[in-house]
Structures are given as C-alpha cells and as structure tokens.
Design a protein around this motif. Structure first.
Motif, PDB file in Angstrom:
ATOM      1  N   THR A   5       1.059  -1.060  -0.122  1.00 56.46           N
ATOM      2  CA  THR A   5      -0.071   0.010  -0.182  1.00 56.46           C
ATOM      3  C   THR A   5       0.843   1.114  -0.198  1.00 56.46           C
ATOM      4  O   THR A   5       0.591   2.346  -0.743  1.00 56.46           O
ATOM      5  CB  THR A   5      -0.939   0.190   1.148  1.00 56.46           C
ATOM      6  N   LEU A   6       1.880   1.348   0.733  1.00 53.69           N
ATOM      7  CA  LEU A   6       2.576   2.444   0.814  1.00 53.69           C
ATOM      8  C   LEU A   6       3.368   3.202  -0.386  1.00 53.69           C
ATOM      9  O   LEU A   6       3.197   4.145  -0.730  1.00 53.69           O
ATOM     10  CB  LEU A   6       3.756   2.310   2.128  1.00 53.69           C
ATOM     11  N   PRO A   7       4.177   2.088  -0.999  1.00 57.75           N
ATOM     12  CA  PRO A   7       4.597   2.618  -2.302  1.00 57.75           C
ATOM     13  C   PRO A   7       3.693   3.094  -3.056  1.00 57.75           C
ATOM     14  O   PRO A   7       4.079   4.179  -3.904  1.00 57.75           O
ATOM     15  CB  PRO A   7       5.684   1.433  -2.762  1.00 57.75           C
ATOM     16  N   THR A   8       2.406   2.307  -3.296  1.00 62.81           N
ATOM     17  CA  THR A   8       1.535   2.790  -4.418  1.00 62.81           C
ATOM     18  C   THR A   8       1.060   4.150  -4.009  1.00 62.81           C
ATOM     19  O   THR A   8       0.836   5.153  -5.056  1.00 62.81           O
ATOM     20  CB  THR A   8       0.418   1.716  -4.293  1.00 62.81           C
ATOM     21  N   ASN A   9       0.731   4.363  -2.827  1.00 62.63           N
ATOM     22  CA  ASN A   9       0.275   5.798  -2.700  1.00 62.63           C
ATOM     23  C   ASN A   9       1.338   6.712  -2.755  1.00 62.63           C
ATOM     24  O   ASN A   9       0.699   7.803  -3.317  1.00 62.63           O
ATOM     25  CB  ASN A   9      -0.047   5.685  -0.789  1.00 62.63           C
ATOM     26  N   ARG A  10       2.431   6.449  -2.231  1.00 59.26           N
ATOM     27  CA  ARG A  10       3.511   7.396  -2.654  1.00 59.26           C
ATOM     28  C   ARG A  10       3.596   7.892  -4.173  1.00 59.26           C
ATOM     29  O   ARG A  10       3.812   8.934  -4.416  1.00 59.26           O
ATOM     30  CB  ARG A  10       4.822   6.807  -2.105  1.00 59.26           C
ATOM     31  N   LYS A  11       3.395   6.849  -4.756  1.00 58.43           N
ATOM     32  CA  LYS A  11       3.660   6.942  -6.255  1.00 58.43           C
ATOM     33  C   LYS A  11       2.345   7.858  -6.758  1.00 58.43           C
ATOM     34  O   LYS A  11       2.524   8.916  -7.442  1.00 58.43           O
ATOM     35  CB  LYS A  11       3.276   5.560  -7.170  1.00 58.43           C
ATOM     36  N   THR A  12       1.262   7.611  -6.045  1.00 63.74           N
ATOM     37  CA  THR A  12       0.114   8.439  -6.599  1.00 63.74           C
ATOM     38  C   THR A  12       0.053   9.737  -6.217  1.00 63.74           C
ATOM     39  O   THR A  12      -0.325  10.705  -7.052  1.00 63.74           O
ATOM     40  CB  THR A  12      -1.345   7.638  -5.930  1.00 63.74           C
ATOM     41  N   SER A  13       0.844  10.004  -4.929  1.00 63.69           N
ATOM     42  CA  SER A  13       0.730  11.389  -4.620  1.00 63.69           C
ATOM     43  C   SER A  13       1.864  12.186  -5.494  1.00 63.69           C
ATOM     44  O   SER A  13       1.888  13.466  -5.573  1.00 63.69           O
ATOM     45  CB  SER A  13       0.933  11.593  -3.063  1.00 63.69           C
ATOM     46  N   GLU A  14       2.756  11.559  -5.853  1.00 61.32           N
ATOM     47  CA  GLU A  14       3.804  12.059  -6.555  1.00 61.32           C
ATOM     48  C   GLU A  14       3.049  12.456  -7.946  1.00 61.32           C
ATOM     49  O   GLU A  14       3.305  13.593  -8.419  1.00 61.32           O
ATOM     50  CB  GLU A  14       5.174  11.159  -6.778  1.00 61.32           C
ATOM     51  N   ILE A  15       2.522  11.438  -8.546  1.00 65.54           N
ATOM     52  CA  ILE A  15       1.880  11.788  -9.690  1.00 65.54           C
ATOM     53  C   ILE A  15       0.964  12.929  -9.545  1.00 65.54           C
ATOM     54  O   ILE A  15       0.999  14.138 -10.350  1.00 65.54           O
ATOM     55  CB  ILE A  15       1.188  10.702 -10.312  1.00 65.54           C
ATOM     56  N   LEU A  16       0.048  13.143  -8.435  1.00 62.64           N
ATOM     57  CA  LEU A  16      -0.707  14.428  -8.242  1.00 62.64           C
ATOM     58  C   LEU A  16       0.048  15.605  -8.140  1.00 62.64           C
ATOM     59  O   LEU A  16      -0.548  16.539  -8.688  1.00 62.64           O
ATOM     60  CB  LEU A  16      -1.500  14.159  -6.958  1.00 62.64           C
ATOM     61  N   TRP A  17       0.952  15.536  -7.167  1.00 62.35           N
ATOM     62  CA  TRP A  17       1.970  16.857  -7.255  1.00 62.35           C
ATOM     63  C   TRP A  17       2.265  17.222  -8.653  1.00 62.35           C
ATOM     64  O   TRP A  17       2.311  18.374  -8.980  1.00 62.35           O
ATOM     65  CB  TRP A  17       3.214  16.259  -6.486  1.00 62.35           C
ATOM     66  N   LEU A  18       3.036  16.163  -9.469  1.00 60.16           N
ATOM     67  CA  LEU A  18       3.297  16.502 -10.827  1.00 60.16           C
ATOM     68  C   LEU A  18       2.272  17.107 -11.625  1.00 60.16           C
ATOM     69  O   LEU A  18       2.547  18.286 -12.213  1.00 60.16           O
ATOM     70  CB  LEU A  18       3.690  15.278 -11.426  1.00 60.16           C
ATOM     71  N   LEU A  19       1.131  16.624 -11.553  1.00 59.11           N
ATOM     72  CA  LEU A  19       0.027  17.170 -12.415  1.00 59.11           C
ATOM     73  C   LEU A  19      -0.453  18.380 -11.832  1.00 59.11           C
ATOM     74  O   LEU A  19      -0.561  19.461 -12.709  1.00 59.11           O
ATOM     75  CB  LEU A  19      -1.095  16.249 -11.979  1.00 59.11           C
ATOM     76  N   GLY A  20      -0.285  18.793 -10.635  1.00 59.67           N
ATOM     77  CA  GLY A  20      -0.644  19.936  -9.959  1.00 59.67           C
ATOM     78  C   GLY A  20       0.480  20.924 -10.456  1.00 59.67           C
ATOM     79  O   GLY A  20      -0.026  22.034 -10.971  1.00 59.67           O
ATOM     80  N   PHE A  21       1.564  20.700 -10.397  1.00 58.72           N
ATOM     81  CA  PHE A  21       2.674  21.625 -11.152  1.00 58.72           C
ATOM     82  C   PHE A  21       2.562  21.814 -12.375  1.00 58.72           C
ATOM     83  O   PHE A  21       2.625  23.154 -13.038  1.00 58.72           O
ATOM     84  CB  PHE A  21       3.956  21.036 -11.026  1.00 58.72           C
ATOM     85  N   ALA A  22       2.233  20.875 -13.255  1.00 57.16           N
ATOM     86  CA  ALA A  22       2.088  20.950 -14.579  1.00 57.16           C
ATOM     87  C   ALA A  22       0.939  22.081 -15.181  1.00 57.16           C
ATOM     88  O   ALA A  22       1.052  23.059 -15.848  1.00 57.16           O
ATOM     89  CB  ALA A  22       1.980  19.554 -15.418  1.00 57.16           C
ATOM     90  N   CYS A  23      -0.204  21.963 -14.255  1.00 65.89           N
ATOM     91  CA  CYS A  23      -1.267  22.938 -14.577  1.00 65.89           C
ATOM     92  C   CYS A  23      -0.837  24.095 -14.056  1.00 65.89           C
ATOM     93  O   CYS A  23      -1.128  25.092 -14.728  1.00 65.89           O
ATOM     94  CB  CYS A  23      -2.656  22.308 -13.446  1.00 65.89           C
ATOM     95  N   LEU A  24      -0.377  24.265 -12.944  1.00 64.39           N
ATOM     96  CA  LEU A  24       0.270  25.743 -12.630  1.00 64.39           C
ATOM     97  C   LEU A  24       0.836  26.432 -13.648  1.00 64.39           C
ATOM     98  O   LEU A  24       0.788  27.473 -14.077  1.00 64.39           O
ATOM     99  CB  LEU A  24       0.927  25.643 -11.607  1.00 64.39           C
ATOM    100  N   PHE A  25       1.905  25.516 -14.107  1.00 63.92           N
ATOM    101  CA  PHE A  25       2.779  25.937 -15.175  1.00 63.92           C
ATOM    102  C   PHE A  25       2.102  26.482 -16.325  1.00 63.92           C
ATOM    103  O   PHE A  25       2.242  27.539 -16.818  1.00 63.92           O
ATOM    104  CB  PHE A  25       3.888  24.904 -15.499  1.00 63.92           C
ATOM    105  N   PHE A  26       1.208  25.585 -17.139  1.00 66.80           N
ATOM    106  CA  PHE A  26       0.523  25.808 -18.173  1.00 66.80           C
ATOM    107  C   PHE A  26      -0.431  27.017 -17.979  1.00 66.80           C
ATOM    108  O   PHE A  26      -0.703  27.794 -18.798  1.00 66.80           O
ATOM    109  CB  PHE A  26      -0.449  24.613 -18.830  1.00 66.80           C
TER     110      PHE A  26
END
Ligand code: HEC
Length: 150
Positions: A5-26
């Motif tokens: 569970t832990l690694p998967t969650n971390r991965k999901t949250s990393e992806i979410l952060w990345l998406l957030g930054f991408a949105c902000l950037f665009f």
C-alpha cells in the motif's frame, strides 16, 4: 497494513503533485500569452488611434478609379497596402478614419499639401500636381481597404 500500500500511495501522490505543477505551469504560461496579446493590441491601437464614426457607402467605380490613380502616381514609393514602410500602410490609414466625406476631404488636402506628425515623424512630400478630385478618389480607395481582410 498491506506491504504494497505505502509505495503505491506515494507514487499516486507524486503523480498528483506533478499534475498540479503542470497545471500551474500551463496556466501561468496562458496568462502570460494573454498579457502579451493584450499589450500588442493596445500598442496597435495607440498607433492607429481609430476615430469613432459610421462609414458611408462608397461607389465601387470610385474605388477602382482610385486604385488606378494611385498605381500611376508615386504613392507606392512610400506606402504599401498592408505593411508599414516609409509611410503608414494604407490598411492602417483605413482603420483610423471613418469613411465619411469630411475625412476624405481632409486626407485629400493632406495628400496635396504633404505633411508629418499624424503617424510619427516621417514626412509625406506634397503633391501639387494632383487635383483635389483625384486626391479624393485615391483616398476613397485607401479607406475602402478597411473592409478587406488581412
Ligand atoms: C515620400 C514618401 C511618400 C509618398 C510619395 C506618399 N506618401 Fe502618403 N504618407 C507618407 C508619410 C510619411 C505619411 C505619414 C504622414 C504623417 O505622419 O502625418 C503619409 C500619410 C498618408 C496618408 C494619411 C495622412 C494622415 O494624416 O493620416 C494618406 C491618406 C496618404 N499618405 C496618401 C498618399 C497618396 C494617395 C500618395 C500618392 C499620391 C502618397 N501618400 C504618397 C509618405 C508618402
């Protein structure tokens, strides 16, 4: 707790952060593009300084005759239809003045007497050999260009 569970969650949250930054950037990029477009528009407006007013109808044969008269005069030494050269482009001139007799007469007089100051500092030479009527016809053609697409 499941081991996976832990690694998967971390991965999901990393992806979410990345998406957030991408949105902000665009969205920042988009805002910057809008600001640039706005600035360009207002620079063009400052140059053209359109005079408000309704256009009057002009006869098609006047437009055609004006085009011919201009082709046989020296106008294209300094003007082009679409691009600023030594003088302002005919299209820019057409975007400033409403198609009305007062402006046609004003500009016809200016073509004959020459002048400077309306579009910056370059000088238009006088055209004493052009008749007032021919100058009016030339100006009619110039102002008709506002209805043409770039
Ligand atoms: C020696 C270069 C030159 C020639 C030749 C020339 N022009 Fe111009 N024209 C200019 C310049 C420079 C301006 C901008 C003058 C100003 O800022 O007041 C101008 C401005 C104009 C304007 C707009 C005037 C205004 O006050 O908004 C018209 C209309 C015009 N020209 C028509 C003509 C026509 C028609 C001819 C040919 C008979 C012609 N020009 C020949 C340089 C020229």
């Amino acid at each position: 707790m499941n081991k996976n569970t832990l690694p998967t969650n971390r991965k999901t949250s990393e992806i979410l952060w990345l998406l957030g930054f991408a949105c902000l950037f665009f969205s920042c990029e988009k805002a910057e593009e809008n600001a640039l477009a706005q600035e360009k528009r207002s620079r063009v407006q400052d140059y053209i300084r359109p005079i408000p007013g309704e256009d009057e109808e002009i006869a098609e044969d006047q437009i055609k005759l004006g085009e011919v008269l201009i082709a046989y005069s020296d106008c294209y030494d300094c003007h082009t239809r679409e691009n600023r050269a030594k003088g302002p482009s005919f299209q820019d001139i057409s975007k400033r003045y409403p198609i009305r007799q007062v402006y046609i007469d004003l500009l016809a007089r200016k073509v004959i007497s020459g002048g400077t100051g309306s579009w910056g500092y370059p000088i238009m030479n006088p055209h004493p050999n052009v008749t007032f009527e021919d100058a009016q016809t030339m100006v009619t053609f110039i102002l008709s260009l506002k209805h043409q697409k770039n």
